[in-house]
Write a protein that holds these residues in place. Structure first.
Motif, PDB file in Angstrom:
ATOM      1  N   GLU A  28     -15.534 -27.600  -2.975  1.00 19.46           N
ATOM      2  CA  GLU A  28     -14.441 -27.162  -3.834  1.00 19.46           C
ATOM      3  C   GLU A  28     -13.140 -27.160  -3.043  1.00 19.46           C
ATOM      4  OE1 GLU A  28     -13.150 -23.053  -6.026  1.00 19.46           O
ATOM      5  OE2 GLU A  28     -15.198 -23.781  -6.343  1.00 19.46           O
ATOM      6  N   GLU A  29     -12.084 -27.710  -3.637  1.00 14.82           N
ATOM      7  CA  GLU A  29     -10.815 -27.825  -2.938  1.00 14.82           C
ATOM      8  C   GLU A  29     -10.122 -26.465  -2.817  1.00 14.82           C
ATOM      9  OE1 GLU A  29      -8.296 -30.781  -4.575  1.00 14.82           O
ATOM     10  OE2 GLU A  29      -9.715 -32.427  -4.262  1.00 14.82           O
ATOM     11  N   VAL A  30      -9.372 -26.313  -1.726  1.00 11.44           N
ATOM     12  CA  VAL A  30      -8.607 -25.104  -1.469  1.00 11.44           C
ATOM     13  C   VAL A  30      -7.143 -25.411  -1.768  1.00 11.44           C
ATOM     14  CG1 VAL A  30      -8.035 -23.383   0.257  1.00 11.44           C
ATOM     15  CG2 VAL A  30     -10.253 -24.539   0.351  1.00 11.44           C
ATOM     16  N   SER A  31      -6.469 -24.484  -2.388  1.00 16.03           N
ATOM     17  CA  SER A  31      -5.073 -24.724  -2.762  1.00 16.03           C
ATOM     18  C   SER A  31      -4.207 -24.895  -1.529  1.00 16.03           C
ATOM     19  CB  SER A  31      -4.550 -23.572  -3.616  1.00 16.03           C
ATOM     20  OG  SER A  31      -4.595 -22.365  -2.887  1.00 16.03           O
ATOM     21  N   SER A  32      -3.143 -25.717  -1.657  1.00 18.07           N
ATOM     22  CA  SER A  32      -2.271 -26.006  -0.523  1.00 18.07           C
ATOM     23  C   SER A  32      -0.875 -26.310  -1.033  1.00 18.07           C
ATOM     24  CB  SER A  32      -2.813 -27.191   0.273  1.00 18.07           C
ATOM     25  OG  SER A  32      -1.834 -27.726   1.132  1.00 18.07           O
ATOM     26  N   GLU A  33       0.117 -25.643  -0.449  1.00 16.39           N
ATOM     27  CA  GLU A  33       1.503 -25.910  -0.829  1.00 16.39           C
ATOM     28  C   GLU A  33       1.886 -27.336  -0.492  1.00 16.39           C
ATOM     29  OE1 GLU A  33       6.034 -24.180   0.028  1.00 16.39           O
ATOM     30  OE2 GLU A  33       4.312 -23.461   1.204  1.00 16.39           O
ATOM     31  N   LEU A  34       1.458 -27.820   0.667  1.00 15.38           N
ATOM     32  CA  LEU A  34       1.788 -29.174   1.085  1.00 15.38           C
ATOM     33  C   LEU A  34       1.183 -30.203   0.128  1.00 15.38           C
ATOM     34  CD1 LEU A  34       3.039 -31.120   3.132  1.00 15.38           C
ATOM     35  CD2 LEU A  34       0.940 -30.925   4.488  1.00 15.38           C
ATOM     36  N   GLU A  35      -0.083 -30.028  -0.219  1.00 14.07           N
ATOM     37  CA  GLU A  35      -0.742 -30.967  -1.131  1.00 14.07           C
ATOM     38  C   GLU A  35      -0.089 -30.925  -2.507  1.00 14.07           C
ATOM     39  OE1 GLU A  35      -3.851 -33.879  -1.746  1.00 14.07           O
ATOM     40  OE2 GLU A  35      -3.037 -32.903   0.049  1.00 14.07           O
ATOM     41  N   ASP A  36       0.288 -29.736  -2.955  1.00 16.43           N
ATOM     42  CA  ASP A  36       0.949 -29.607  -4.261  1.00 16.43           C
ATOM     43  C   ASP A  36       2.280 -30.346  -4.280  1.00 16.43           C
ATOM     44  OD1 ASP A  36      -1.159 -28.070  -5.103  1.00 16.43           O
ATOM     45  OD2 ASP A  36      -0.144 -26.149  -4.766  1.00 16.43           O
ATOM     46  N   ILE A  37       3.055 -30.222  -3.213  1.00  7.56           N
ATOM     47  CA  ILE A  37       4.356 -30.894  -3.151  1.00  7.56           C
ATOM     48  C   ILE A  37       4.173 -32.411  -3.135  1.00  7.56           C
ATOM     49  CG2 ILE A  37       6.335 -31.330  -1.633  1.00  7.56           C
ATOM     50  CD1 ILE A  37       6.227 -28.385  -0.852  1.00  7.56           C
ATOM     51  N   LEU A  38       3.247 -32.901  -2.319  1.00 11.14           N
ATOM     52  CA  LEU A  38       3.020 -34.344  -2.221  1.00 11.14           C
ATOM     53  C   LEU A  38       2.492 -34.933  -3.519  1.00 11.14           C
ATOM     54  CD1 LEU A  38       1.425 -34.487   1.356  1.00 11.14           C
ATOM     55  CD2 LEU A  38       3.681 -35.349   0.698  1.00 11.14           C
ATOM     56  N   ASP A  40       3.307 -33.689  -6.598  1.00 10.12           N
ATOM     57  CA  ASP A  40       4.200 -33.324  -7.697  1.00 10.12           C
ATOM     58  C   ASP A  40       5.094 -34.513  -8.069  1.00 10.12           C
ATOM     59  OD1 ASP A  40       5.803 -32.155  -9.560  1.00 10.12           O
ATOM     60  OD2 ASP A  40       6.491 -30.497  -8.279  1.00 10.12           O
ATOM     61  N   THR A  41       4.723 -35.208  -9.128  1.00  9.03           N
ATOM     62  CA  THR A  41       5.494 -36.382  -9.562  1.00  9.03           C
ATOM     63  C   THR A  41       6.792 -36.001 -10.270  1.00  9.03           C
ATOM     64  OG1 THR A  41       4.165 -36.450 -11.590  1.00  9.03           O
ATOM     65  CG2 THR A  41       3.448 -37.831  -9.745  1.00  9.03           C
ATOM     66  N   ASN A  42       6.965 -34.733 -10.583  1.00  6.93           N
ATOM     67  CA  ASN A  42       8.211 -34.289 -11.200  1.00  6.93           C
ATOM     68  C   ASN A  42       9.366 -34.268 -10.201  1.00  6.93           C
ATOM     69  OD1 ASN A  42       7.053 -33.846 -13.764  1.00  6.93           O
ATOM     70  ND2 ASN A  42       6.276 -31.847 -13.097  1.00  6.93           N
ATOM     71  N   LEU A  43       9.028 -34.195  -8.913  1.00  9.83           N
ATOM     72  CA  LEU A  43      10.044 -34.229  -7.873  1.00  9.83           C
ATOM     73  C   LEU A  43      10.327 -35.670  -7.477  1.00  9.83           C
ATOM     74  CD1 LEU A  43       8.752 -31.381  -5.513  1.00  9.83           C
ATOM     75  CD2 LEU A  43      10.693 -31.248  -7.083  1.00  9.83           C
ATOM     76  N   SER A  44      11.562 -35.929  -7.054  1.00 14.88           N
ATOM     77  CA  SER A  44      11.889 -37.266  -6.543  1.00 14.88           C
ATOM     78  C   SER A  44      11.165 -37.500  -5.226  1.00 14.88           C
ATOM     79  CB  SER A  44      13.398 -37.396  -6.335  1.00 14.88           C
ATOM     80  OG  SER A  44      13.837 -36.523  -5.301  1.00 14.88           O
ATOM     81  N   LEU A  45      11.035 -38.764  -4.863  1.00 15.15           N
ATOM     82  CA  LEU A  45      10.353 -39.103  -3.613  1.00 15.15           C
ATOM     83  C   LEU A  45      11.051 -38.446  -2.430  1.00 15.15           C
ATOM     84  CD1 LEU A  45       8.216 -40.709  -2.043  1.00 15.15           C
ATOM     85  CD2 LEU A  45       9.814 -42.653  -2.035  1.00 15.15           C
ATOM     86  N   TRP A  46      12.385 -38.470  -2.426  1.00 13.73           N
ATOM     87  CA  TRP A  46      13.141 -37.872  -1.322  1.00 13.73           C
ATOM     88  C   TRP A  46      12.882 -36.372  -1.239  1.00 13.73           C
ATOM     89  CZ3 TRP A  46      15.218 -38.161   3.117  1.00 13.73           C
ATOM     90  CH2 TRP A  46      16.137 -37.207   3.556  1.00 13.73           C
ATOM     91  N   SER A  47      12.846 -35.673  -2.353  1.00 11.03           N
ATOM     92  CA  SER A  47      12.602 -34.229  -2.366  1.00 11.03           C
ATOM     93  C   SER A  47      11.199 -33.913  -1.854  1.00 11.03           C
ATOM     94  CB  SER A  47      12.781 -33.672  -3.781  1.00 11.03           C
ATOM     95  OG  SER A  47      14.110 -33.804  -4.215  1.00 11.03           O
ATOM     96  N   ARG A  48      10.233 -34.697  -2.285  1.00 10.34           N
ATOM     97  CA  ARG A  48       8.860 -34.475  -1.812  1.00 10.34           C
ATOM     98  C   ARG A  48       8.761 -34.661  -0.299  1.00 10.34           C
ATOM     99  NH1 ARG A  48       5.190 -38.278  -5.329  1.00 10.34           N
ATOM    100  NH2 ARG A  48       7.177 -39.147  -6.003  1.00 10.34           N
ATOM    101  N   LEU A  49       9.358 -35.747   0.194  1.00  8.81           N
ATOM    102  CA  LEU A  49       9.277 -36.025   1.632  1.00  8.81           C
ATOM    103  C   LEU A  49      10.019 -34.970   2.436  1.00  8.81           C
ATOM    104  CD1 LEU A  49       9.762 -39.914   1.732  1.00  8.81           C
ATOM    105  CD2 LEU A  49       7.643 -38.621   1.965  1.00  8.81           C
TER     106      LEU A  49
END
Length: 511
Positions: A28-38, A40-49
């Motif tokens: 079972e996967e564990v939640s991660s802020e980093l994984e969520d940001i990467l 998140d297609t609602n954010l622009s590529l620059w914002s995600r990076l």
């Protein structure tokens, strides 16, 4: 290695009474802020990076900086013994140098390499919140490394005839053997230290090891001065103090594990499970040991080959100076190596392929940038570097001629150790061991010998050839890493945990 099956129920010999949180089910996967940001297609590529890079850099340097300090301080501890012995006389300096850089390096490489198996398993188990297995893996590794220490001890005992066979004078061999005898307890300190160190690193607990290493260095310097200049115990006494210092590190780190709240979920006392699954664990540990030893011994072989040149004195002096500088910069890369293995194994265990891949990019880029800066500095100071160690224009000119090769080596060492750390995090040790054999010893060593002797290029030829082997190995690891399917690596990590979970439930039903 695909899995580790546990053959008996976990029965702690010393049971902790502290409540343990329910672990996340295997797979079972564990939640991660980093994984969520990467993701998140609602954010622009620059914002995600931008956001992902900031998060990863903070995590990386919290891990890497203390790890660099630990390895540097441990290196200084051994070097300080060598410096103290050198003030006793040239014979004592030669003996301690031979013992430290020759015989001791063998045990250090074997133990550190085999101990890195704990990084793979503890890192992935911690990322998946399978906390109860970390202590078992640490104990299992300690058992195997203690057993490995026995044949190494035999080599230490018979080091004098070995040194004589290698061409050392009887006087130097006798003095070096006396020093090495005092290092025998250090073998078993290594066997306990590296599993403990990797156990802590897998949980991102690095600062305590740095504090312990710093405090031990102060105690070590005082005790060495006392033993050599007040009590007059000579080489044997100096070596015993070095062994004692490593045992102080071991005991202090273990006391921290037992007493701290940070390890209450990962250390639950001694367990009978440490004696099960040893064969599978040995295979991964052996692959890890071979992988690291082939890298550790590579530069030493170059120095030995240089000793066969027609005018070896200048060649050896220049190579030794460049090797010392390369070794100090390499300590920084080793810190990034540890950070890479922890980040990758944690994210794979947690089921985060994007985070694992991005961690590889950030840690490799960071280490590469730092190595380029050091390479440029070495080129700018190429005519002054040798005067840090010795005087004389002849050696200075030889070092200046080798500095371009030193700069290239520094850059490659900014990449290669990090990729080795990624391999450890993924469990690729056996594959990398084969790559090292081919690149280092089938290509690098013969090519260096041909350029150095056949084409009369001397030390530059030897280093150029062996640098070619390192470059080939780095390119292969870069290619393999860039082509990695991180989703498959996550599945492999899950399978390890699922197999353990199924085996544990089966054993519980039987009992």
């Amino acid at each position: 290695m695909e899995s580790f099956e546990e053959n008996r129920v976990n029965q702690p010999l010393l049971e902790s009474k502290k409540p343990r949180p329910a672990p996340v089910p295997a797979g079972e996967e564990v939640s991660s802020e980093l994984e969520d940001i990467l993701s998140d297609t609602n954010l622009s590529l620059w914002s995600r990076l931008r956001k992902a890079t900031w998060i990863e850099l903070k995590t990386l340097y919290i891990l890497a900086a203390p790890a660099v300090i630990v390895y540097l301080l441990n290196n200084i501890t051994s070097m300080s013994t060598q410096i103290f012995c050198g003030h006793l006389g040239n014979l004592e300096l030669a003996a301690s140098s031979l013992g430290n850089s020759g015989i001791q390096l063998l045990a250090y490489g074997v133990m550190l390499g085999m101990g890195s198996a704990v990084e793979t398993l503890c890192g992935q188990a911690y990322g998946a919140h399978r906390y109860d297995m970390l202590g078992v893996y640490m104990q299992r590794s300690t058992i195997l490394l203690m057993a490995t220490g026995i044949p190494l001890m035999i080599i230490y005992i018979f080091c004098k005839p070995i040194l004589l066979l290698l061409g050392e004078s009887r006087r130097v061999a006798s003095a070096a053997a006396l020093f090495v005898y005092g290092l025998i307890p250090q073998i078993f300190a290594y066997a306990a230290n590296f599993p403990i160190q990797k156990f802590l690193q897998a949980q991102s607990i690095v600062n305590p090891s740095a504090y312990i290493a710093a405090a031990t260095l102060v105690v070590h310097i005082f005790l060495t001065w006392l033993v050599l200049y007040v009590l007059g115990w000579g080489l044997l006494g100096a070596a015993f103090v070095l062994s004692l210092s490593w045992w102080i590190i071991v005991v202090a780190q273990f006391v921290y594990i037992v007493k701290t709240e940070r390890c209450k979920n990962t250390w639950n006392g001694f367990s009978w499970m440490a004696f099960s699954g040893l064969w599978d664990f040995l295979k991964l540990s052996t692959a890890s040991g071979v992988m690291l030893c082939l890298e550790t011994w590579y530069f030493q072989i170059m120095v030995l080959i240089a000793g066969l040149l027609p005018n070896p004195e200048v060649a050896l002096d220049s190579l030794s100076i460049c090797g010392t500088i390369l070794g100090w910069v390499f300590m920084i890369s080793v810190g990034f190596n540890a950070a890479a293995s922890v980040r990758v194994s944690n994210e794979l265990g947690a089921g985060h392929p994007k985070s694992a891949a991005y961690a590889v990019v950030v840690v490799t880029s960071s280490s590469f940038i730092i190595s380029v800066i050091f390479a440029v500095v070495s080129l700018v100071l190429r005519h002054q570097l040798s005067y840090i160690f010795t005087g004389g224009k002849t050696v200075s000119d030889a070092v200046s001629d080798l500095t371009p090769l030193l700069a290239i080596s520094i850059v490659l060492n900014g990449i290669q150790p990090v990729l080795s750390g990624v391999a450890v995090g993924c469990g690729w040790q056996a594959f990398v061991a084969y790559v090292n054999v081919g690149c280092y010893y089938v290509v690098g060593v013969p090519l260096g010998a041909i350029l150095g002797f056949k084409f009369n290029l001397g030390a530059q030829g030897i280093w150029s050839g062996m640098l070619g082997g390192t470059a080939m190995q780095t390119v292969i690891l870069l290619w393999v890493t860039s082509r990695t399917d991180w989703n498959k690596e996550v599945e492999k990590a899950k399978n390890r945990l699922q197999n353990w979970e199924a085996s544990k439930e089966k054993n519980q039903l039987k009992n």
